[in-house]
Design an enzyme around this catalytic site. Structure first.
Site, PDB file in Angstrom:
ATOM      1  N   SER A 109       0.840  -1.254   0.115  1.00 50.60           N
ATOM      2  CA  SER A 109      -0.123   0.248  -0.064  1.00 50.60           C
ATOM      3  C   SER A 109       0.915   1.230   0.018  1.00 50.60           C
ATOM      4  CB  SER A 109      -0.879  -0.081   1.304  1.00 50.60           C
ATOM      5  OG  SER A 109      -1.446   1.339   1.591  1.00 50.60           O
ATOM      6  N   TYR A 133      -2.248   5.424  -3.989  1.00 45.42           N
ATOM      7  CA  TYR A 133      -3.267   6.420  -3.715  1.00 45.42           C
ATOM      8  C   TYR A 133      -2.800   7.580  -4.332  1.00 45.42           C
ATOM      9  CZ  TYR A 133      -6.142   4.182  -0.406  1.00 45.42           C
ATOM     10  OH  TYR A 133      -6.942   3.193  -0.047  1.00 45.42           O
ATOM     11  N   THR A 159      -5.871   2.841  -6.958  1.00 48.72           N
ATOM     12  CA  THR A 159      -7.164   2.717  -6.381  1.00 48.72           C
ATOM     13  C   THR A 159      -8.098   3.918  -6.550  1.00 48.72           C
ATOM     14  OG1 THR A 159      -6.089   1.450  -4.658  1.00 48.72           O
ATOM     15  CG2 THR A 159      -8.247   2.554  -3.916  1.00 48.72           C
ATOM     16  N   LYS A 228      -8.180  -0.291  -9.608  1.00 42.93           N
ATOM     17  CA  LYS A 228      -8.838  -1.112  -8.443  1.00 42.93           C
ATOM     18  C   LYS A 228      -9.943  -0.233  -7.898  1.00 42.93           C
ATOM     19  CE  LYS A 228      -7.683  -2.976  -3.852  1.00 42.93           C
ATOM     20  NZ  LYS A 228      -8.325  -2.066  -2.561  1.00 42.93           N
ATOM     21  N   HIS A 252     -13.339  -2.426  -1.553  1.00 45.56           N
ATOM     22  CA  HIS A 252     -12.625  -2.020  -0.545  1.00 45.56           C
ATOM     23  C   HIS A 252     -12.903  -2.617   0.691  1.00 45.56           C
ATOM     24  CE1 HIS A 252      -9.574   1.365  -0.330  1.00 45.56           C
ATOM     25  NE2 HIS A 252      -9.442   1.171   1.049  1.00 45.56           N
TER      26      HIS A 252
HETATM   27  C1  FNR Z   1      -7.457  -1.994   3.112  1.00 49.86           C
HETATM   28  N1  FNR Z   1      -7.613  -1.789   1.841  1.00 49.86           N
HETATM   29  C2  FNR Z   1      -7.020  -0.792   1.188  1.00 49.86           C
HETATM   30  N2  FNR Z   1      -6.891  -0.959  -0.179  1.00 49.86           N
HETATM   31  C3  FNR Z   1      -5.907   0.050  -1.069  1.00 49.86           C
HETATM   32  O1  FNR Z   1      -6.231   0.102  -2.192  1.00 49.86           O
HETATM   33  N3  FNR Z   1      -5.099   0.564  -0.302  1.00 49.86           N
HETATM   34  C4  FNR Z   1      -5.058   0.778   0.987  1.00 49.86           C
HETATM   35  O2  FNR Z   1      -4.156   1.297   1.507  1.00 49.86           O
HETATM   36  C5  FNR Z   1      -5.772  -0.046   1.733  1.00 49.86           C
HETATM   37  N4  FNR Z   1      -5.742  -0.224   3.347  1.00 49.86           N
HETATM   38  C6  FNR Z   1      -6.528  -1.206   3.752  1.00 49.86           C
HETATM   39  C7  FNR Z   1      -6.495  -1.339   5.182  1.00 49.86           C
HETATM   40  C8  FNR Z   1      -7.317  -2.204   5.816  1.00 49.86           C
HETATM   41  C9  FNR Z   1      -6.824  -2.282   7.392  1.00 49.86           C
HETATM   42  C10 FNR Z   1      -8.051  -3.080   5.110  1.00 49.86           C
HETATM   43  C11 FNR Z   1      -8.985  -4.007   5.930  1.00 49.86           C
HETATM   44  C12 FNR Z   1      -8.225  -3.026   3.842  1.00 49.86           C
HETATM   45  C13 FNR Z   1      -8.602  -2.473   0.952  1.00 49.86           C
HETATM   46  C14 FNR Z   1      -8.074  -3.878   0.581  1.00 49.86           C
HETATM   47  O3  FNR Z   1      -6.771  -3.688  -0.469  1.00 49.86           O
HETATM   48  C15 FNR Z   1      -9.120  -4.854   0.062  1.00 49.86           C
HETATM   49  O4  FNR Z   1      -9.876  -4.440  -0.872  1.00 49.86           O
HETATM   50  C16 FNR Z   1      -9.923  -5.402   1.321  1.00 49.86           C
HETATM   51  O5  FNR Z   1      -9.226  -5.574   2.376  1.00 49.86           O
HETATM   52  C17 FNR Z   1     -10.758  -6.656   0.814  1.00 49.86           C
HETATM   53  O6  FNR Z   1     -11.499  -7.169   1.867  1.00 49.86           O
HETATM   54  P1  FNR Z   1     -11.417  -8.138   2.854  1.00 49.86           P
HETATM   55  O7  FNR Z   1     -10.648  -9.447   2.372  1.00 49.86           O
HETATM   56  O8  FNR Z   1     -10.483  -7.385   3.818  1.00 49.86           O
HETATM   57  O9  FNR Z   1     -12.639  -8.510   3.276  1.00 49.86           O
END
Ligand code: FNR
Length: 357
Positions: A109, A133, A159, A228, A252
């Site tokens: 990330s 981002y 994203t 994404k 997300h």
């Molecule tokens: C995320 N997600 C996320 N996505 C992204 O593009 N950049 C990011 O920095 C983050 N940060 C992030 C932090 C935390 C704690 C979570 C739980 C999620 C979303 C991530 O990429 C993904 O889409 C989800 O986590 C998928 O869902 P599940 O598997 O957690 O249910």
């Protein structure tokens, strides 16, 4: 560090809650508003069923697969998730080690606790993607893309579903602020992110993103750019039209627009529209081998997940992350055998049925 002791991925949430401080746990577990979409992400896998197959005369299903010109031991992938230092002192470095040991694809990330170079080095040559981002500051975007290239990153995940952060009530109730720095932001004039809430962090990111931004990023980097946060066929085609070399279907993890559909429910129509022009990554709500199977059968090439891997990291560092990936892959193998599918290509061609849940 020893092997994690758990029966399924759902067990990990409770165990992790006992060791991650409350604010950090709420940030990791939570979704937006009343979390309907977060819950729906997992229940929606029941909207399709796998047909058990008999007399298939097969054994030893294999989960190896190729995507984006890379070879993996498993179609599972680590979703890009921020601030893994909340879960473990080694943060993303241990995640990279565990994911590499499982033969899966790691995504870093923008808001990682460890730098692009350090996380890449921990992966020891295993393939990694970097999630961007997009910032309002294009010097910063270029800097991150340059760092990614230097570190040997193989793809850029842009994203698109977080132009503002979702209304996450756990974070508000806990007055959550990131207690740890975000390594990639240290060169940012506004500081490294520690001591800030998520609204402040996201405010530095671009609020306004259009097809021209994908074009600009794709023109700057020679790495594939994967869009994404795609949840409709129209947006998938818009992204591909602007130069995206991959579509990442995701809501997300229910952290952004609450009230939107489960990402599994929109996957078939997006896969039909994309029609194999580019690979599809899928995530949100994946907790079972059968979920992975269904996502592949519905059109995904790689299936990512976030929270369970972070819980594995909290509970067992690199070994914990590896255990979570290997467990889910083992569940997938059982389902592959019972469905008469010997390879991931077979799974992708398996027909799902749709009896009412
Ligand atoms: C995320 N997600 C996320 N996505 C992204 O593009 N950049 C990011 O920095 C983050 N940060 C992030 C932090 C935390 C704690 C979570 C739980 C999620 C979303 C991530 O990429 C993904 O889409 C989800 O986590 C998928 O869902 P599940 O598997 O957690 O249910």
């Amino acid at each position: 560090e020893q092997k994690l002791d758990f029966i399924n991925l759902n067990d990990l949430e409770k165990e992790a809650e006992a060791i991650i401080p409350k604010g950090g746990f709420g940030y990791i577990r939570g979704g937006s508003e009343d979390e309907w979409t977060l819950r729906e992400n997992t229940t929606a896998f029941n909207h399709a069923q796998i047909v058990p197959r008999a007399l298939t005369d097969m054994e030893n299903p294999a989960t190896e697969t190729d995507a984006f010109g890379l070879h993996f031991k498993t179609p599972l992938m680590m979703a890009p998730t921020a601030a893994q230092g909340l879960a473990h002192s080694q943060g993303e470095k241990d995640t990279a080690r565990g994911v590499a040991a499982a033969g899966a694809l790691m995504a870093q990330s923008t808001y990682s606790s460890t730098s692009i170079a350090d996380t890449a080095a921990a992966g020891n040559g295993a393939p990694q993607f970097f999630q961007l981002y997009m910032s309002k500051d294009w010097d910063f975007n270029h800097h991150l893309l340059d760092e990614a290239k230097k570190a040997g990153i193989k793809g850029i995940i842009l994203t698109l579903d977080a132009p503002v952060d979702g209304y996450r009530e756990d974070d508000l109730r806990n007055h959550f602020q990131f207690p740890i720095p975000m390594a990639n932001l240290t060169e940012y004039s506004e500081g490294d992110g520690s001591g800030k809430g998520i609204a402040e962090i996201y405010a530095a990111a671009a609020q306004k993103i259009g097809p021209k931004d994908i074009e600009r990023i794709a023109a700057y980097t020679d790495l594939p750019v994967i869009a994404k946060g795609i949840m409709s066929p129209e947006d998938a085609l818009k992204a591909i039209g602007a130069g995206a070399a991959g579509v990442y279907v995701s809501n997300h993890g229910g952290r952004q627009l609450n009230g939107g559909p489960a990402s599994f429910d929109v996957l078939p129509s997006i896969a039909a529209a994309v029609n194999h022009q580019v690979p599809i990554i899928f995530d949100s709500g994946v907790r079972r081998g059968s979920h992975v199977f269904k996502a592949l059968a519905a059109g995904a090439d790689l299936v990512a997940f976030g929270r369970p891997a972070i819980y594995g990291l909290a509970l067992g560092g690199a070994q914990g992350v590896q255990s979570v990936f290997e467990h889910l892959n083992d569940e997938l193998k059982i389902d592959m055998q019972l469905a008469g599918t010997k390879t991931i290509a077979d799974v992708k061609h398996a027909k799902l049925t749709h009896f009412p849940a």
